[in-house]
Design a protein around this motif. Structure first.
Motif, mmCIF file in Angstrom:
data_model
loop_
_atom_site.group_PDB
_atom_site.id
_atom_site.type_symbol
_atom_site.label_atom_id
_atom_site.label_comp_id
_atom_site.label_asym_id
_atom_site.label_seq_id
_atom_site.Cartn_x
_atom_site.Cartn_y
_atom_site.Cartn_z
ATOM 1 N N ALA A 38 0.829 -1.210 0.000
ATOM 2 C CA ALA A 38 0.000 0.000 0.000
ATOM 3 C C ALA A 38 0.861 1.257 0.000
ATOM 4 O O ALA A 38 1.840 1.356 0.744
ATOM 5 N N TYR A 42 -4.270 0.934 4.583
ATOM 6 C CA TYR A 42 -5.516 0.504 5.235
ATOM 7 C C TYR A 42 -5.138 0.241 6.687
ATOM 8 O O TYR A 42 -4.312 -0.631 6.960
ATOM 9 N N ARG A 96 -6.154 -20.199 9.450
ATOM 10 C CA ARG A 96 -6.765 -19.085 8.695
ATOM 11 C C ARG A 96 -7.329 -19.580 7.367
ATOM 12 O O ARG A 96 -8.406 -19.161 6.941
ATOM 13 N N SER A 129 -0.400 -12.697 3.153
ATOM 14 C CA SER A 129 -1.792 -13.117 3.358
ATOM 15 C C SER A 129 -2.684 -12.477 2.292
ATOM 16 O O SER A 129 -3.674 -13.068 1.872
ATOM 17 N N GLY A 160 -11.301 -12.840 3.723
ATOM 18 C CA GLY A 160 -10.139 -13.563 4.249
ATOM 19 C C GLY A 160 -9.151 -12.605 4.900
ATOM 20 O O GLY A 160 -8.678 -12.826 6.014
ATOM 21 N N SER A 161 -8.860 -11.522 4.205
ATOM 22 C CA SER A 161 -7.952 -10.493 4.718
ATOM 23 C C SER A 161 -8.265 -9.226 3.943
ATOM 24 O O SER A 161 -8.411 -9.268 2.714
ATOM 25 N N GLY A 162 -8.368 -8.096 4.650
ATOM 26 C CA GLY A 162 -8.771 -6.860 3.986
ATOM 27 C C GLY A 162 -7.948 -6.569 2.742
ATOM 28 O O GLY A 162 -8.478 -6.405 1.637
ATOM 29 N N ARG A 166 -7.271 -6.169 -2.788
ATOM 30 C CA ARG A 166 -6.478 -5.398 -3.756
ATOM 31 C C ARG A 166 -5.572 -6.291 -4.592
ATOM 32 O O ARG A 166 -5.003 -5.843 -5.579
ATOM 33 N N MET A 218 -4.123 -3.276 14.460
ATOM 34 C CA MET A 218 -5.005 -2.185 14.009
ATOM 35 C C MET A 218 -6.205 -2.006 14.940
ATOM 36 O O MET A 218 -6.679 -0.899 15.148
ATOM 37 N N MET A 265 0.913 6.381 9.763
ATOM 38 C CA MET A 265 0.288 5.151 10.275
ATOM 39 C C MET A 265 1.075 4.625 11.469
ATOM 40 O O MET A 265 0.502 4.266 12.502
ATOM 41 N N ALA A 306 3.133 -3.451 8.630
ATOM 42 C CA ALA A 306 3.161 -3.877 10.028
ATOM 43 C C ALA A 306 4.319 -4.845 10.239
ATOM 44 O O ALA A 306 4.128 -6.037 10.446
HETATM 45 C C1 DP6 Z 1 -0.209 -2.371 7.272
HETATM 46 O O1 DP6 Z 1 -5.054 -6.819 5.309
HETATM 47 O O2 DP6 Z 1 -3.335 -7.967 6.754
HETATM 48 O O3 DP6 Z 1 -0.315 -3.869 5.428
HETATM 49 O O4 DP6 Z 1 -7.819 -7.277 7.156
HETATM 50 O O5 DP6 Z 1 -6.995 -7.927 9.406
HETATM 51 O O6 DP6 Z 1 -6.359 -9.295 7.412
HETATM 52 P P1 DP6 Z 1 -6.710 -7.916 7.941
HETATM 53 O O7 DP6 Z 1 -5.417 -7.005 7.796
HETATM 54 P P2 DP6 Z 1 -4.367 -6.899 6.616
HETATM 55 O O8 DP6 Z 1 -3.697 -5.488 6.968
HETATM 56 C C2 DP6 Z 1 -2.790 -4.848 6.151
HETATM 57 C C3 DP6 Z 1 -2.250 -3.665 6.846
HETATM 58 C C4 DP6 Z 1 -1.102 -2.974 6.186
HETATM 59 C C5 DP6 Z 1 -1.565 -1.811 5.309
HETATM 60 C C6 DP6 Z 1 -2.136 -2.137 3.950
HETATM 61 O O9 DP6 Z 1 -1.763 -3.164 3.346
HETATM 62 O O10 DP6 Z 1 -2.920 -1.321 3.458
#
Ligand code: DP6
Length: 337
Positions: A38, A42, A96, A129, A160-162, A166, A218, A265, A306
């Protein structure tokens, strides 16, 4: 008094999108999805169950670095392997994956043989993920012959994962936060832009498992950080600035905004109670080195997720200089060579 509406579950979303489609089980389903980084992050959810974000976000896909998954029906139990190794059922990876597969079993005694191959280190803050759940969603679409469109697949991958929503596209991708309770307007779409000279450098500083996963981090940030209140408005400004920079091929604006967004962030996390600090001494040393190289006139910026690793942003013409400065740098060409 208005009655509280019941919560919408992941099962409800799956029923809405694939419920009408009779599964026509094929012998196998196979798919690849790229990892994504990103540029505008997010960070924070308005709905934990459906992974609905507080804000929109924007990423860039890592071309051929990602996950490849093959799914086949299996008798008796799920069989899940990663890079050729069969995994035990108590591993986070299997738990998961199984929780996600549970949403799609045509019958309780339907089991999957899932073979995953990752071309990036798992759990090293390089978003494996995201590519994993995106590839899994695409493989399910093949296996069951759903023939769903990309928007629906993006919504399913998000469960599954936010960030997985993308990973269904290459290049620049925007995830629209949406406002609907069921998340049907929260999906990703590619931007109509290519930038062949753009480079991303992966600077792997530690492959150790992170002290706290991004999901929990988060949550804790949103719940306890006094700085989080400023985050949504900042994201809105950064997202607009990034889109303008991409449209104008203004690399300095792109890099500056992405770096500032990542640091903002991390600032929200550092202010959480207890604090969440992913940086290692080597992360800070790399940041300083990048700033120093920049002061010498080279346009190079970084972003971080992260974890302790850095991702460098630069243009093709600086590649030789930067691989000399960071010999361990793995260079990705998001738009091909
Ligand atoms: C810091 O998509 O891994 O990479 O939705 O809980 O599975 P969940 O979280 P995830 O979080 C990614 C956070 C990030 C920022 C981003 O990729 O936008």
């Amino acid at each position: 008094m208005k009655k509280k509406e019941p919560a919408i579950t992941r099962e409800d979303v799956v029923r809405t999108l694939v419920g009408q489609r009779r599964p026509a089980v094929c012998p196998a389903g196979s798919a690849f999805a790229p990892s994504n980084i990103a540029l505008c992050k997010y960070w924070g959810k308005r709905d934990e169950e459906l992974n609905l974000p507080v804000t929109s976000s924007l990423s860039i896909a890592l071309e051929n670095l990602g996950s490849e998954i093959t799914l086949k029906p299996c008798t008796k139990w799920d069989r899940i392997s990663l890079n050729g190794k069969l995994l035990a059922s108590d591993t986070t990876f299997v738990q998961r994956a199984t929780a996600f597969l549970d949403l799609f079993r045509p019958a309780p005694d339907f089991f999957f043989d899932m073979r995953a191959k990752n071309s990036i280190p798992t759990a090293a803050g390089l978003a494996s993920s995201a590519s994993g759940f995106a590839a899994l969603t695409l493989a399910l679409n093949e296996l069951f012959g759903w023939k769903l469109n990309r928007r629906a697949l993006s919504i399913l991958a998000r469960l599954g994962s936010g960030s997985a929503c993308r990973s269904l596209y290459g290049g620049f991708v925007e995830w629209h936060a949406g406002a609907a309770r069921n998340g049907m307007d929260s999906y990703a779409e590619p931007l109509d832009a290519v930038w062949p000279d753009l480079r991303l450098g992966l600077l792997l500083l530690s492959e150790k498992e992170k002290p706290i996963g991004s999901r929990h981090a988060m949550q804790q940030t949103r719940a306890t950080s006094p700085l989080y209140a400023a985050w949504p408005a900042q994201v809105e400004r950064d997202l607009a600035a990034l889109k303008t920079a991409i449209r104008n091929r203004d690399f300095a604006a792109l890099g500056r905004t992405a770096e500032a967004n990542a640091l903002a962030m991390h600032a929200t996390m550092i202010a959480a109670r207890p604090a969440i600090l992913y940086w290692l001494p080597s992360s800070l040393a790399a940041m300083r080195k990048i700033h120093q190289i920049r002061e010498e006139g080279v346009k190079v910026f970084f972003t971080m997720d992260a974890g302790p690793n850095l991702k460098l942003l630069f243009l093709r013409k600086e590649q030789a200089l930067l691989t000399a400065a960071f010999p361990e740098l793995r260079v990705v060409t998001p738009f091909g060579r």
